[in-house]
Design a protein around this motif. Structure first.
Motif, short mmCIF file in Angstrom:
data_model
loop_
_atom_site.label_atom_id
_atom_site.label_comp_id
_atom_site.label_asym_id
_atom_site.label_seq_id
_atom_site.Cartn_x
_atom_site.Cartn_y
_atom_site.Cartn_z
N SER A 71 19.79 13.48 115.83
CA SER A 71 18.94 12.45 116.41
C SER A 71 19.81 11.33 116.96
N ALA A 72 20.50 10.62 116.09
CA ALA A 72 21.49 9.61 116.48
C ALA A 72 22.45 9.42 115.32
N PRO A 73 23.71 9.09 115.58
CA PRO A 73 24.68 9.00 114.48
C PRO A 73 24.27 8.04 113.37
N GLN A 74 23.58 6.94 113.71
CA GLN A 74 23.20 5.96 112.71
C GLN A 74 21.98 6.39 111.89
N ARG A 75 21.38 7.51 112.24
CA ARG A 75 20.16 7.95 111.56
C ARG A 75 20.42 9.04 110.52
N VAL A 76 21.68 9.43 110.35
CA VAL A 76 22.02 10.49 109.39
C VAL A 76 23.26 10.09 108.59
N SER A 77 23.41 10.72 107.43
CA SER A 77 24.61 10.51 106.64
C SER A 77 25.80 11.22 107.28
N ARG A 78 27.00 10.77 106.91
CA ARG A 78 28.19 11.43 107.43
C ARG A 78 28.23 12.90 107.01
N GLU A 79 27.79 13.18 105.80
CA GLU A 79 27.84 14.55 105.28
C GLU A 79 26.91 15.48 106.07
N TYR A 80 25.70 15.00 106.36
CA TYR A 80 24.76 15.84 107.11
C TYR A 80 25.24 16.00 108.55
N PHE A 81 25.76 14.94 109.14
CA PHE A 81 26.30 15.01 110.50
C PHE A 81 27.41 16.07 110.57
N ALA A 82 28.30 16.06 109.58
CA ALA A 82 29.39 17.04 109.55
C ALA A 82 28.86 18.45 109.36
N ALA A 83 27.81 18.60 108.54
CA ALA A 83 27.24 19.92 108.32
C ALA A 83 26.60 20.47 109.59
N LEU A 84 25.94 19.60 110.35
CA LEU A 84 25.38 20.03 111.63
C LEU A 84 26.49 20.46 112.59
N ASN A 85 27.58 19.69 112.61
CA ASN A 85 28.70 20.05 113.47
C ASN A 85 29.27 21.41 113.08
N ALA A 86 29.33 21.68 111.77
CA ALA A 86 29.84 22.98 111.32
C ALA A 86 28.95 24.12 111.80
N LEU A 87 27.63 23.91 111.79
CA LEU A 87 26.72 24.92 112.34
C LEU A 87 26.97 25.11 113.83
N SER A 88 27.20 24.02 114.51
CA SER A 88 27.47 24.09 115.95
C SER A 88 28.72 24.91 116.24
N VAL A 89 29.77 24.68 115.43
CA VAL A 89 31.01 25.43 115.61
C VAL A 89 30.79 26.91 115.31
N GLU A 90 30.09 27.19 114.22
CA GLU A 90 29.89 28.58 113.79
C GLU A 90 29.13 29.40 114.82
N HIS A 91 28.12 28.80 115.45
CA HIS A 91 27.24 29.55 116.36
C HIS A 91 27.41 29.14 117.82
N ASP A 92 28.37 28.24 118.12
CA ASP A 92 28.59 27.73 119.48
C ASP A 92 27.30 27.13 120.04
N LEU A 93 26.75 26.16 119.32
CA LEU A 93 25.50 25.52 119.70
C LEU A 93 25.76 24.12 120.26
N PRO A 94 24.95 23.69 121.23
CA PRO A 94 25.00 22.29 121.65
C PRO A 94 24.63 21.36 120.49
N VAL A 95 25.18 20.14 120.52
CA VAL A 95 24.86 19.10 119.54
C VAL A 95 24.19 17.95 120.29
N PHE A 96 22.98 17.58 119.89
CA PHE A 96 22.26 16.48 120.53
C PHE A 96 22.49 15.19 119.74
N ALA A 97 22.83 14.10 120.44
CA ALA A 97 23.06 12.83 119.76
C ALA A 97 22.71 11.68 120.71
N HIS A 98 21.61 10.97 120.41
CA HIS A 98 21.29 9.76 121.16
C HIS A 98 22.32 8.69 120.83
#
Length: 503
Positions: free
Chosen positions: A217-244
């Protein structure tokens, strides 16, 4: 695989040529791709579409969208984002959507887009009160059934209002703070489980036409840990990352208040999460340092000019991005912040709003640059090779535009008329992945009339509940207005808006 389609006697969009289009030629589509350009034998199984000398071009790509409010267009006045969001997605239990409602509201957007030649969409879908597998499936199924190309993410904040906004803890009455400090019911592990469902069930579905993305959603709306976990999913599956990021002046102030003076772009970079997979959405209140970081990371920017005007957010520094080689795409944002889901009006606005950025007309966007953002730029951020281009092997997401319509009468400059005159009514045919999904102003992939009748009945009955929902947040409005006003009064070292004393 789809059957062959042969476009005969068409002119192809050529952004790099003086005329902007080719001389009359033919184009063959086979197995969802462009298989041939130029005169060649027509396959026996091919459907022939007579071009009559009209323009065949890549479909438009809506690179940023929130489908959840497709049924709420026209409901709100122009308001700053932080006030607007109070009314945008009321969390009343009475408004919890059924799976059928989620399907219908998504289909409303699909029909509007396909009719007017938008062939692909990136849906940063938010779910109120929270996502469920059934609702996720309903949204994705609508995209599958309509025939549009879609990338879907779950836009779900994880932190409380007090954590993600400045000044609230000081400004809110004590009785209000407990509610503002309450985090959403779903925690990071719950949201990641829902991503497992989205990716496992839908990523690559419909022969690759449906894909997944991840969203903080936006970097200020999530914890660092969840943000990093989403990034890991993006890396694993080559997915776009959305961030307002840095949509409003308040978000610039937020960096000073909660991130040690760092902007949200710098904060994301410092976390090691700014990458070429990231779509930075809006990027209005960015400075030179932010733009350099975005460019160096290869991140992309989604520009939403109508939404930015509707919410008074400001004017994005378009030329500064292009000069750094940043890939820019265009988006509607959402029906409630645009009041239409029409990429032609988005292009027209993008072609004009940046004249307010400075007095040197050589720096204003050209029509060719704008049209490129709505086609090639969208394909780049979608991570779909060839999408948005007319070349052998590219996905056959195409639209046939009637050059005899009033928008092109007389034909003075094709590309300028596509950007500044056309409104979507000249689109004769819409094709996605080699399949014709709309013709002559009607979607043919579904029973359009029956779906619209059903949606009219279903959503017409929600008016009273929506009015009640607006009343429920009325006590928050003065507090959020005070927060907004304090941010507006803060010196952030730049301006992206006209104000008193500015010509």
């Amino acid at each position: 695989m789809s059957a062959s389609v042969f476009f005969r006697n068409v002119r192809l969009l050529e952004l790099d040529s003086e005329q902007g289009m080719s001389s009359p030629t033919d184009l063959l589509v086979r197995d969802a791709q462009i298989a041939g350009i130029g005169p060649e034998a027509v396959p026996d199984d091919a459907r022939i579409i007579e071009g009559n000398g009209d323009l065949l071009m890549p479909g438009l790509i809506n690179a940023h969208f929130h489908s959840s409010v497709n049924h709420m267009k026209g409901r709100l006045p122009c308001l700053p984002l932080e006030l607007f969001m109070l009314f945008e997605s009321p969390a009343l239990e009475a408004l919890r959507p059924t799976a059928r409602q989620a399907y219908l509201r998504t289909m409303l957007g699909c029909i509007e887009m396909l009719r007017a030649g938008t062939t692909a969409v990136m849906d940063d879908c938010f779910f109120v009160p929270e996502p469920t597998p059934e609702i996720i499936d309903a949204v994705a199924q609508a995209y599958a059934d309509s025939g549009i190309r879609a990338t879907l993410a779950l836009d779900e904040p994880e932190l409380s209002e007090l954590e993600k906004l400045p000044f609230l803890e000081e400004l809110a009455p004590e009785a209000m703070r407990a509610g503002l400090a309450r985090r959403p019911r779903l925690k990071a592990e719950d949201l990641l489980a829902l991503y497992d469902h989205l990716i496992g069930r839908w990523h690559g579905a419909e022969e690759g036409r449906i894909g997944a993305a991840v969203s903080c959603s936006a970097p200020q709306r999530v914890s660092r840990e969840y943000f990093a976990a989403l990034n890991a999913l993006s890396v694993e599956h080559d997915l776009p990352v959305f961030a307002h990021m840095l949509e409003t002046r308040l978000q610039r102030v937020l960096g000073h208040e909660k991130f040690g003076g760092r902007s949200l772009v710098r904060y994301t970079h410092d976390l090691g999460l700014l990458s070429d997979r990231m779509q930075v959405i809006h990027a209005i209140w960015v400075d030179d340092d932010d733009l350099d970081l975005i460019a160096d990371a290869g991140a992309k920017v989604a520009h939403n000019p109508i939404s930015n005007l509707r919410l008074g957010s400001g004017v994005m520094p378009f030329r500064e991005m292009l000069d750094r080689g940043i890939s820019v795409s265009l988006g509607v944002d959402e029906a409630i912040a645009d009041d239409a889901i029409n990429m032609w009006s988005v292009m027209k606005t993008a072609g004009m709003i940046h004249t307010l950025s400075g007095d040197d007309p050589d720096l204003w966007p050209t029509a060719r640059e704008v049209l490129r953002t709505a086609t090639v730029g969208g394909g780049e951020v979608m991570r779909r090779p060839g999408l948005g281009a007319l070349e052998i092997g590219a996905p056959a997401d195409l639209i046939l535009v009637d050059l005899s319509s009033l928008a092109f009468l007389p034909l003075n400059d094709l590309v300028r008329q596509l950007v500044h005159v056309e409104n979507g009514s000249s689109v004769r045919t819409t094709m996605v992945a080699g399949r014709v999904v709309a013709e002559n102003g009607r979607v043919t992939s579904v029973d359009e009339a029956a779906l619209l009748d059903e949606a009219r009945e279903v959503f017409g009955g929600l008016a009273l509940i929506l009015r009640r929902a607006s009343e429920e947040v009325s006590d928050l409005l003065p507090v959020y207005r005070a927060m907004h006003d304090r941010a507006v009064a803060s010196d952030v070292g730049m301006t992206r808006k006209l104000g008193k004393g500015l010509a």
